[in-house]
Write a protein that holds these residues in place. Structure first.
Motif, PDB file in Angstrom:
ATOM      1  N   LEU A 543       0.829  -1.208   0.000  1.00 15.98           N
ATOM      2  CA  LEU A 543       0.000   0.000   0.000  1.00 15.98           C
ATOM      3  C   LEU A 543       0.862   1.256   0.000  1.00 15.98           C
ATOM      4  O   LEU A 543       0.542   2.247  -0.676  1.00 15.98           O
ATOM      5  N   GLU A 544       1.954   1.225   0.743  1.00 17.34           N
ATOM      6  CA  GLU A 544       2.844   2.391   0.773  1.00 17.34           C
ATOM      7  C   GLU A 544       3.412   2.676  -0.618  1.00 17.34           C
ATOM      8  O   GLU A 544       3.402   3.826  -1.088  1.00 17.34           O
ATOM      9  N   ASN A 545       3.878   1.606  -1.296  1.00 17.01           N
ATOM     10  CA  ASN A 545       4.476   1.800  -2.612  1.00 17.01           C
ATOM     11  C   ASN A 545       3.439   2.201  -3.663  1.00 17.01           C
ATOM     12  O   ASN A 545       3.720   3.024  -4.538  1.00 17.01           O
ATOM     13  N   LEU A 546       2.229   1.611  -3.554  1.00 18.11           N
ATOM     14  CA  LEU A 546       1.162   2.005  -4.475  1.00 18.11           C
ATOM     15  C   LEU A 546       0.812   3.475  -4.274  1.00 18.11           C
ATOM     16  O   LEU A 546       0.652   4.226  -5.252  1.00 18.11           O
ATOM     17  N   ASN A 547       0.706   3.880  -3.054  1.00 20.18           N
ATOM     18  CA  ASN A 547       0.357   5.280  -2.776  1.00 20.18           C
ATOM     19  C   ASN A 547       1.426   6.227  -3.310  1.00 20.18           C
ATOM     20  O   ASN A 547       1.107   7.293  -3.863  1.00 20.18           O
ATOM     21  N   LYS A 548       2.680   5.847  -3.169  1.00 17.56           N
ATOM     22  CA  LYS A 548       3.768   6.691  -3.673  1.00 17.56           C
ATOM     23  C   LYS A 548       3.696   6.811  -5.190  1.00 17.56           C
ATOM     24  O   LYS A 548       3.931   7.895  -5.752  1.00 17.56           O
ATOM     25  N   ARG A 549       3.352   5.703  -5.862  1.00 20.08           N
ATOM     26  CA  ARG A 549       3.236   5.773  -7.320  1.00 20.08           C
ATOM     27  C   ARG A 549       2.077   6.663  -7.743  1.00 20.08           C
ATOM     28  O   ARG A 549       2.170   7.439  -8.700  1.00 20.08           O
ATOM     29  N   LEU A 550       0.936   6.538  -7.052  1.00 19.16           N
ATOM     30  CA  LEU A 550      -0.226   7.372  -7.376  1.00 19.16           C
ATOM     31  C   LEU A 550       0.096   8.856  -7.201  1.00 19.16           C
ATOM     32  O   LEU A 550      -0.254   9.694  -8.051  1.00 19.16           O
ATOM     33  N   SER A 552       3.050  10.202  -7.241  1.00 17.57           N
ATOM     34  CA  SER A 552       4.038  10.583  -8.243  1.00 17.57           C
ATOM     35  C   SER A 552       3.388  10.848  -9.595  1.00 17.57           C
ATOM     36  O   SER A 552       3.777  11.775 -10.320  1.00 17.57           O
ATOM     37  N   LEU A 553       2.374  10.047  -9.934  1.00 16.74           N
ATOM     38  CA  LEU A 553       1.719  10.183 -11.234  1.00 16.74           C
ATOM     39  C   LEU A 553       0.704  11.322 -11.275  1.00 16.74           C
ATOM     40  O   LEU A 553       0.617  12.062 -12.256  1.00 16.74           O
ATOM     41  N   PHE A 554      -0.091  11.456 -10.185  1.00 16.04           N
ATOM     42  CA  PHE A 554      -1.258  12.349 -10.250  1.00 16.04           C
ATOM     43  C   PHE A 554      -1.265  13.430  -9.167  1.00 16.04           C
ATOM     44  O   PHE A 554      -2.232  14.196  -9.085  1.00 16.04           O
ATOM     45  N   GLY A 555      -0.229  13.469  -8.372  1.00 12.57           N
ATOM     46  CA  GLY A 555      -0.210  14.472  -7.312  1.00 12.57           C
ATOM     47  C   GLY A 555      -1.022  14.018  -6.102  1.00 12.57           C
ATOM     48  O   GLY A 555      -1.539  12.892  -6.036  1.00 12.57           O
ATOM     49  N   GLU A 556      -1.225  14.915  -5.159  1.00 15.69           N
ATOM     50  CA  GLU A 556      -1.928  14.591  -3.922  1.00 15.69           C
ATOM     51  C   GLU A 556      -3.384  14.192  -4.156  1.00 15.69           C
ATOM     52  O   GLU A 556      -3.965  13.450  -3.381  1.00 15.69           O
ATOM     53  N   SER A 557      -3.943  14.682  -5.258  1.00 18.57           N
ATOM     54  CA  SER A 557      -5.346  14.337  -5.529  1.00 18.57           C
ATOM     55  C   SER A 557      -5.522  12.868  -5.882  1.00 18.57           C
ATOM     56  O   SER A 557      -6.634  12.341  -5.850  1.00 18.57           O
ATOM     57  N   SER A 572     -10.071   3.911  -1.766  1.00 20.18           N
ATOM     58  CA  SER A 572     -10.379   4.457  -3.090  1.00 20.18           C
ATOM     59  C   SER A 572      -9.322   5.446  -3.518  1.00 20.18           C
ATOM     60  O   SER A 572      -8.516   5.931  -2.705  1.00 20.18           O
ATOM     61  N   CYS A 573      -9.330   5.753  -4.804  1.00 20.84           N
ATOM     62  CA  CYS A 573      -8.473   6.802  -5.346  1.00 20.84           C
ATOM     63  C   CYS A 573      -9.112   7.340  -6.616  1.00 20.84           C
ATOM     64  O   CYS A 573      -9.994   6.686  -7.203  1.00 20.84           O
ATOM     65  N   THR A 574      -8.657   8.503  -7.025  1.00 24.92           N
ATOM     66  CA  THR A 574      -9.186   9.137  -8.234  1.00 24.92           C
ATOM     67  C   THR A 574      -8.080   9.233  -9.272  1.00 24.92           C
ATOM     68  O   THR A 574      -6.984   9.740  -8.984  1.00 24.92           O
ATOM     69  N   VAL A 575      -8.381   8.729 -10.478  1.00 23.25           N
ATOM     70  CA  VAL A 575      -7.414   8.711 -11.570  1.00 23.25           C
ATOM     71  C   VAL A 575      -7.936   9.626 -12.672  1.00 23.25           C
ATOM     72  O   VAL A 575      -9.108   9.522 -13.059  1.00 23.25           O
ATOM     73  N   PRO A 576      -7.118  10.534 -13.193  1.00 23.16           N
ATOM     74  CA  PRO A 576      -7.556  11.395 -14.294  1.00 23.16           C
ATOM     75  C   PRO A 576      -8.022  10.573 -15.497  1.00 23.16           C
ATOM     76  O   PRO A 576      -7.469   9.508 -15.788  1.00 23.16           O
ATOM     77  N   TYR A 577      -9.050  11.065 -16.163  1.00 26.00           N
ATOM     78  CA  TYR A 577      -9.619  10.346 -17.306  1.00 26.00           C
ATOM     79  C   TYR A 577      -8.659  10.444 -18.485  1.00 26.00           C
ATOM     80  O   TYR A 577      -8.371  11.515 -18.988  1.00 26.00           O
TER      81      TYR A 577
END
Length: 582
Positions: A543-550, A552-557, A572-577
């Motif tokens: 979970l820590e590594n997944l969160n860091k990747r998210l 890194s890719l999309f910022g704090e949002s 949950s998480c939000t990914v840009p369309y």
């Protein structure tokens, strides 16, 4: 009386001889292991009715206290009686098949005996029915235990069954003194002979089935040892050295003249007869091998011409050729050759087919291990998306166990494992993949976990229309589902629900994984996704590594959001369309 004893001994010898021959017929041995089936009961009724009829027709005719005929008897004179082994055959039928078989054989035997005639022939209908019923009731006890009466039991009960017949003669005979004279003349030899005959009959059944079990145990041991010894060589891949060593091991365990292994193009190993021209590195020689490579189906040859080797003087006269498969494709063949065509039997075919499945699974396992090694690639480490080693070993152990009992299911799981590792490898090479690919990875993971824990988890995946090609980070859903499997439910084995929802959101796509688990403690919750959180089932680094990747890719949002209570947890998480370009 002595004369009658010797004549009866001859009759029971005939029955025992027929029983011995019958117990060497494979079909009869097979149905004895399925006595509860209706079809088996019908076959037992037919077999033992024939035995009982033979007993009637080969009996010894008696008038009062004299033997009057020991020839084949179709009919009897009005004042004659018949000493025979009918009680033996009826009793054994009840011991083996239970009340239905015993009673049916008793009725048939009694009717045949009635139409033979003789003095008070109806008595033997009554005695036959009683013997069949009582022996069947006794046999039902052993049927429930999936066993047979012991030899000593058979001797005692056999004597009791014949005593029932003597008692029926005394009760229903009409003239008591005449009946008593008859019983006094025939009782001892008939009780003794039928008692011994029943014991011998059961002894033949017991020894035959015991020998079958011992043979199967030895064969199973040899097959398991063979599989164990060949495993490292097939796992090493399809090449000359590994296949030659595997062929030598197969030759040591299986009684064949030669063993050959090929890939799709050439001979990799040939051990045994015809080694002078079936040489490794040569192209495939026989037409039979080429047919199996093309069709992917097992084939047999029972002559030199069917094998299709053009080398003059080739000693190979029979063969069985088994395709070796990996991921649904034929990657090679295993060939077992015989210099004597009569040595290729149904047993060898069954054994060869089973070995082919085992070796195919070993080859696939070797490929999985190769992919497992690729997971150590630095790029995968940098993404921290490698498969949890415990999951990997558990999956392999699950497949290993299934290979012995359900090779087709094991093969299916190996393919799913292959998809799983391939997705891990591919996902490590890109930052974003289509949602459809990610869900394929999830389904492969679920199939492996469901094989380990059948019906423990129920996973429901709902994706809003039009989102299958949206790009998401690799392993996003898989890690969240895996985390729920490991940590959400504790030791609970039922009612473990997980919901995966992918929906459109104002800021893009919302991915949510929710469970109905036990919830997360507050002190642990504040650390999740931010640092390593130790637990009995892991470190929390995924979970820590997944969160860091998210982030890194999309910022704090884009970071993971946690909601928890005693009714469950939602991550949950939000990914840009963003869609995949054509």
């Amino acid at each position: 009386m002595l004369n009658l004893f010797i004549l009866m001994l001859e009759r029971v010898g005939l029955i025992i001889l027929v029983a011995y021959i019958l117990m060497n017929v494979q079909h009869f041995k097979t149905i004895l292991t399925k006595r509860q089936l209706f079809s088996t009961k019908v076959q037992l009724i037919i077999v033992f009715s024939i035995f009982a009829i033979i007993s009637n027709f080969t009996g010894v005719a008696i008038s009062r206290d004299q033997v009057v005929s020991d020839q084949l008897l179709i009919t009897l004179s009005a004042d004659a009686s018949l000493a025979n082994t009918r009680a033996l055959t009826i009793g054994v039928s009840g011991f083996i098949g239970g009340p239905v078989v015993g009673l049916s054989v008793g009725v048939i035997s009694g009717i045949v005996r009635y139409f033979q005639g003789g003095e008070a022939a109806f008595i033997y209908v009554i005695s036959s029915i009683l013997i069949g019923l009582f022996s069947g009731i006794y046999g039902a006890r052993s049927m429930r235990k999936n066993s047979y009466p012991k030899v000593k039991e058979g001797m005692i009960v056999g004597a009791v069954m014949e005593s029932i017949q003597m008692l029926c003669i005394l009760i229903f005979g009409g003239h008591f003194l005449a009946s008593l004279t008859l019983v006094g003349f025939i009782a001892f030899p008939m009780i003794l002979i039928n008692s011994l005959g029943t014991a011998i009959f059961l002894s033949i059944i017991d020894s035959t089935l015991r020998h079958e079990e011992q043979t199967k145990a030895v064969q199973t041991h040899d097959v398991l040892q063979l599989a164990n010894e060949t495993l490292p060589y097939f796992r090493a891949g399809m090449h000359e050295r590994s296949c030659t060593e595997a062929a030598k091991i197969i030759m040591r365990f299986i009684k064949v003249s030669a063993v050959s292994i090929t890939n799709q193009e050439r001979i990799l190993a040939h051990v045994g007869a015809a080694s002078d021209h079936h040489i490794p590195s040569n192209g495939i020689l026989t037409n039979l091998s080429k047919e199996v490579l093309k069709s992917g189906k097992i084939k047999e040859a029972h002559s030199h011409d069917e094998i299709g080797c053009d080398f003059p003087g080739c000693p190979l006269e029979a063969a069985i050729v088994i395709p070796l498969r990996s991921k649904g494709a034929t990657v090679g063949i295993l060939k077992m050759y015989f210099t004597d065509a009569t040595k290729l039997t149904f047993v060898e075919r069954q054994l060869a087919e089973g070995l082919g499945n085992i070796f195919s699974s070993q080859i696939e396992l070797g490929e999985m291990e190769l992919q497992g090694k690729l997971l150590q690639d630095a790029e995968i480490k940098s993404l921290q998306a490698q498969v949890n080693p415990h999951f990997f070993f558990n999956a392999i152990n699950t497949v290993s166990a299934l290979i012995r009992v359900d090779s087709e299911k094991a093969r299916s799981l190996l393919i799913q494992l292959s998809h799983f590792f391939r997705s891990n490898l591919q996902g490590a090479r890109t930052n974003l993949i289509p949602l459809s690919k990610e869900l394929e990875q999830v389904k492969a993971y679920l199939s492996l976990e469901q094989a380990r824990f059948p019906d423990r988890y129920q996973v429901n995946i709902e994706v809003e229309d039009g989102l299958s090609e949206v790009l998401v980070p690799p392993f996003l859903v898989q890690i969240l589902v895996e985390n729920a499997f490991k940590h959400a439910f504790g030791s609970r084995k039922i009612d473990n629900q997980i919901w995966v929802d992918v929906t459109k959101h104002e800021q893009g796509i919302q991915v949510s994984v929710k469970d109905n688990g036990l919830g997360i403690e507050t002190e642990r919750l504040i650390k999740l996704g931010k640092e390593v959180v130790l637990s009995e089932k892991g470190t929390g680094s995924a979970l820590e590594n997944l969160n860091k990747r998210l982030i890194s890719l999309f910022g704090e949002s884009g970071k993971l959001q946690f909601e928890t209570s005693t009714q469950g947890t939602a991550v949950s998480c939000t990914v840009p369309y963003r869609e995949r370009e054509e």
